[in-house]
Motif scaffolding. Structure first.
Motif, PDB file in Angstrom:
ATOM      1  N   GLU A  13      -9.693  57.623 -11.638  1.00  0.00           N
ATOM      2  CA  GLU A  13     -10.896  57.587 -12.477  1.00  0.00           C
ATOM      3  C   GLU A  13     -10.818  58.618 -13.598  1.00  0.00           C
ATOM      4  OE1 GLU A  13     -14.495  56.439 -14.037  1.00  0.00           O
ATOM      5  OE2 GLU A  13     -13.273  55.408 -12.546  1.00  0.00           O
ATOM      6  N   ALA A  14     -10.306  59.804 -13.310  1.00  0.00           N
ATOM      7  CA  ALA A  14     -10.174  60.838 -14.343  1.00  0.00           C
ATOM      8  C   ALA A  14      -9.181  60.411 -15.421  1.00  0.00           C
ATOM      9  CB  ALA A  14      -9.738  62.158 -13.713  1.00  0.00           C
ATOM     10  N   LEU A  15      -8.086  59.805 -15.024  1.00  0.00           N
ATOM     11  CA  LEU A  15      -7.102  59.328 -16.008  1.00  0.00           C
ATOM     12  C   LEU A  15      -7.704  58.259 -16.906  1.00  0.00           C
ATOM     13  CD1 LEU A  15      -3.950  59.169 -13.706  1.00  0.00           C
ATOM     14  CD2 LEU A  15      -4.347  60.770 -15.593  1.00  0.00           C
ATOM     15  N   ASP A  20      -6.032  58.057 -20.544  1.00  0.00           N
ATOM     16  CA  ASP A  20      -4.611  58.068 -20.209  1.00  0.00           C
ATOM     17  C   ASP A  20      -4.272  56.853 -19.346  1.00  0.00           C
ATOM     18  OD1 ASP A  20      -1.992  58.696 -19.788  1.00  0.00           O
ATOM     19  OD2 ASP A  20      -2.374  60.596 -18.754  1.00  0.00           O
ATOM     20  N   LEU A  21      -4.384  55.662 -19.945  1.00  0.00           N
ATOM     21  CA  LEU A  21      -4.206  54.416 -19.202  1.00  0.00           C
ATOM     22  C   LEU A  21      -2.766  54.202 -18.763  1.00  0.00           C
ATOM     23  CD1 LEU A  21      -6.527  52.062 -21.254  1.00  0.00           C
ATOM     24  CD2 LEU A  21      -7.084  53.478 -19.264  1.00  0.00           C
ATOM     25  N   SER A  22      -1.809  54.741 -19.498  1.00  0.00           N
ATOM     26  CA  SER A  22      -0.405  54.573 -19.108  1.00  0.00           C
ATOM     27  C   SER A  22      -0.095  55.339 -17.819  1.00  0.00           C
ATOM     28  CB  SER A  22       0.530  55.024 -20.228  1.00  0.00           C
ATOM     29  OG  SER A  22       0.352  56.399 -20.505  1.00  0.00           O
ATOM     30  N   SER A  23      -0.837  56.379 -17.539  1.00  0.00           N
ATOM     31  CA  SER A  23      -0.665  57.115 -16.279  1.00  0.00           C
ATOM     32  C   SER A  23      -1.569  56.569 -15.180  1.00  0.00           C
ATOM     33  CB  SER A  23      -0.976  58.599 -16.483  1.00  0.00           C
ATOM     34  OG  SER A  23      -0.059  59.180 -17.370  1.00  0.00           O
ATOM     35  N   ALA A  24      -2.641  55.902 -15.554  1.00  0.00           N
ATOM     36  CA  ALA A  24      -3.597  55.396 -14.564  1.00  0.00           C
ATOM     37  C   ALA A  24      -2.995  54.277 -13.723  1.00  0.00           C
ATOM     38  CB  ALA A  24      -4.877  54.919 -15.247  1.00  0.00           C
ATOM     39  N   ALA A  25      -2.213  53.395 -14.321  1.00  0.00           N
ATOM     40  CA  ALA A  25      -1.625  52.279 -13.571  1.00  0.00           C
ATOM     41  C   ALA A  25      -0.669  52.764 -12.465  1.00  0.00           C
ATOM     42  CB  ALA A  25      -0.929  51.307 -14.514  1.00  0.00           C
ATOM     43  N   PRO A  26       0.262  53.669 -12.754  1.00  0.00           N
ATOM     44  CA  PRO A  26       1.110  54.175 -11.664  1.00  0.00           C
ATOM     45  C   PRO A  26       0.317  54.970 -10.620  1.00  0.00           C
ATOM     46  CG  PRO A  26       2.083  54.709 -13.796  1.00  0.00           C
ATOM     47  CD  PRO A  26       0.721  54.147 -14.060  1.00  0.00           C
ATOM     48  N   ALA A  27      -0.702  55.682 -11.062  1.00  0.00           N
ATOM     49  CA  ALA A  27      -1.538  56.425 -10.114  1.00  0.00           C
ATOM     50  C   ALA A  27      -2.283  55.466  -9.199  1.00  0.00           C
ATOM     51  CB  ALA A  27      -2.518  57.331 -10.864  1.00  0.00           C
ATOM     52  N   LEU A  28      -2.720  54.329  -9.746  1.00  0.00           N
ATOM     53  CA  LEU A  28      -3.376  53.315  -8.923  1.00  0.00           C
ATOM     54  C   LEU A  28      -2.385  52.724  -7.921  1.00  0.00           C
ATOM     55  CD1 LEU A  28      -5.789  51.577  -8.168  1.00  0.00           C
ATOM     56  CD2 LEU A  28      -5.155  50.036 -10.040  1.00  0.00           C
ATOM     57  N   GLY A  45     -10.744  49.869  -4.314  1.00  0.00           N
ATOM     58  CA  GLY A  45     -11.344  48.760  -5.056  1.00  0.00           C
ATOM     59  C   GLY A  45     -12.047  49.224  -6.313  1.00  0.00           C
ATOM     60  N   MET A  46     -12.721  50.363  -6.209  1.00  0.00           N
ATOM     61  CA  MET A  46     -13.417  50.920  -7.377  1.00  0.00           C
ATOM     62  C   MET A  46     -12.427  51.284  -8.471  1.00  0.00           C
ATOM     63  SD  MET A  46     -14.059  54.101  -9.047  1.00  0.00           S
ATOM     64  CE  MET A  46     -13.426  55.208  -7.833  1.00  0.00           C
ATOM     65  N   ALA A  47     -11.346  51.918  -8.101  1.00  0.00           N
ATOM     66  CA  ALA A  47     -10.360  52.342  -9.090  1.00  0.00           C
ATOM     67  C   ALA A  47      -9.666  51.136  -9.721  1.00  0.00           C
ATOM     68  CB  ALA A  47      -9.333  53.268  -8.436  1.00  0.00           C
ATOM     69  N   ALA A  48      -9.322  50.155  -8.899  1.00  0.00           N
ATOM     70  CA  ALA A  48      -8.672  48.955  -9.427  1.00  0.00           C
ATOM     71  C   ALA A  48      -9.606  48.187 -10.362  1.00  0.00           C
ATOM     72  CB  ALA A  48      -8.217  48.049  -8.284  1.00  0.00           C
ATOM     73  N   GLY A  49     -10.866  48.082  -9.983  1.00  0.00           N
ATOM     74  CA  GLY A  49     -11.842  47.391 -10.824  1.00  0.00           C
ATOM     75  C   GLY A  49     -12.084  48.098 -12.136  1.00  0.00           C
ATOM     76  N   ARG A  50     -12.142  49.403 -12.099  1.00  0.00           N
ATOM     77  CA  ARG A  50     -12.364  50.186 -13.322  1.00  0.00           C
ATOM     78  C   ARG A  50     -11.194  50.040 -14.286  1.00  0.00           C
ATOM     79  NH1 ARG A  50     -14.312  51.998 -17.398  1.00  0.00           N
ATOM     80  NH2 ARG A  50     -14.597  54.196 -17.832  1.00  0.00           N
ATOM     81  N   LEU A  51      -9.968  50.078 -13.748  1.00  0.00           N
ATOM     82  CA  LEU A  51      -8.794  49.931 -14.606  1.00  0.00           C
ATOM     83  C   LEU A  51      -8.749  48.527 -15.202  1.00  0.00           C
ATOM     84  CD1 LEU A  51      -6.321  51.328 -15.753  1.00  0.00           C
ATOM     85  CD2 LEU A  51      -5.051  50.592 -13.738  1.00  0.00           C
ATOM     86  N   ALA A  52      -9.071  47.523 -14.411  1.00  0.00           N
ATOM     87  CA  ALA A  52      -9.119  46.146 -14.931  1.00  0.00           C
ATOM     88  C   ALA A  52     -10.182  46.028 -16.022  1.00  0.00           C
ATOM     89  CB  ALA A  52      -9.413  45.164 -13.796  1.00  0.00           C
ATOM     90  N   GLN A  53     -11.299  46.695 -15.830  1.00  0.00           N
ATOM     91  CA  GLN A  53     -12.383  46.648 -16.819  1.00  0.00           C
ATOM     92  C   GLN A  53     -11.948  47.210 -18.162  1.00  0.00           C
ATOM     93  OE1 GLN A  53     -15.622  49.333 -16.053  1.00  0.00           O
ATOM     94  NE2 GLN A  53     -17.056  48.152 -17.289  1.00  0.00           N
ATOM     95  N   VAL A  54     -11.287  48.352 -18.165  1.00  0.00           N
ATOM     96  CA  VAL A  54     -10.883  48.961 -19.437  1.00  0.00           C
ATOM     97  C   VAL A  54      -9.787  48.171 -20.119  1.00  0.00           C
ATOM     98  CG1 VAL A  54     -11.651  51.272 -18.814  1.00  0.00           C
ATOM     99  CG2 VAL A  54      -9.282  50.646 -18.444  1.00  0.00           C
ATOM    100  N   HIS A  55      -9.070  47.358 -19.357  1.00  0.00           N
ATOM    101  CA  HIS A  55      -8.059  46.480 -19.950  1.00  0.00           C
ATOM    102  C   HIS A  55      -8.647  45.133 -20.356  1.00  0.00           C
ATOM    103  CE1 HIS A  55      -4.393  48.804 -19.700  1.00  0.00           C
ATOM    104  NE2 HIS A  55      -4.710  49.189 -18.478  1.00  0.00           N
ATOM    105  N   GLY A  56      -9.962  44.957 -20.163  1.00  0.00           N
ATOM    106  CA  GLY A  56     -10.627  43.732 -20.589  1.00  0.00           C
ATOM    107  C   GLY A  56     -10.515  42.592 -19.597  1.00  0.00           C
TER     108      GLY A  56
END
Length: 61
Positions: A13-15, A20-28, A45-56
C-alpha cells in the motif's frame, strides 16, 4: 514467516501511495508467496485490488 503477512500489505500500500508501481508488483508477489506459506492473509486481497485499481483494471479491483 507468518509475521510477514502483517507488514507486507502495508508495504504494498505504501509503494502504491507513493507512486512506486514498478516496485509494488514484485512486493505483491512476495506477499502472495508469504500468505500461501502462512495459509492466511487478510491484506492480500486489499493489496491486489488496490494495485489493480491504480492500473485501471476495475474488473479485478
Amino acid at each position: 514467516m507468518a509475521y510477514q503477512t502483517w507488514w507486507r500489505p502495508l508495504h504494498v500500500e505504501a509503494l502504491i501511495a507513493t507512486g512506486d508501481l514498478s516496485s509494488a508488483a514484485p512486493a505483491l508477489a512476495d506477499l502472495v508467496a508469504a500468505s500461501r506459506e502462512a495459509r492466511r492473509c487478510a491484506g492480500r486481497g486489499m493489496a491486489a485490488g488496490r494495485l489493480a485499481q491504480v492500473h485501471g483494471d476495475t474488473g479485478r479491483a
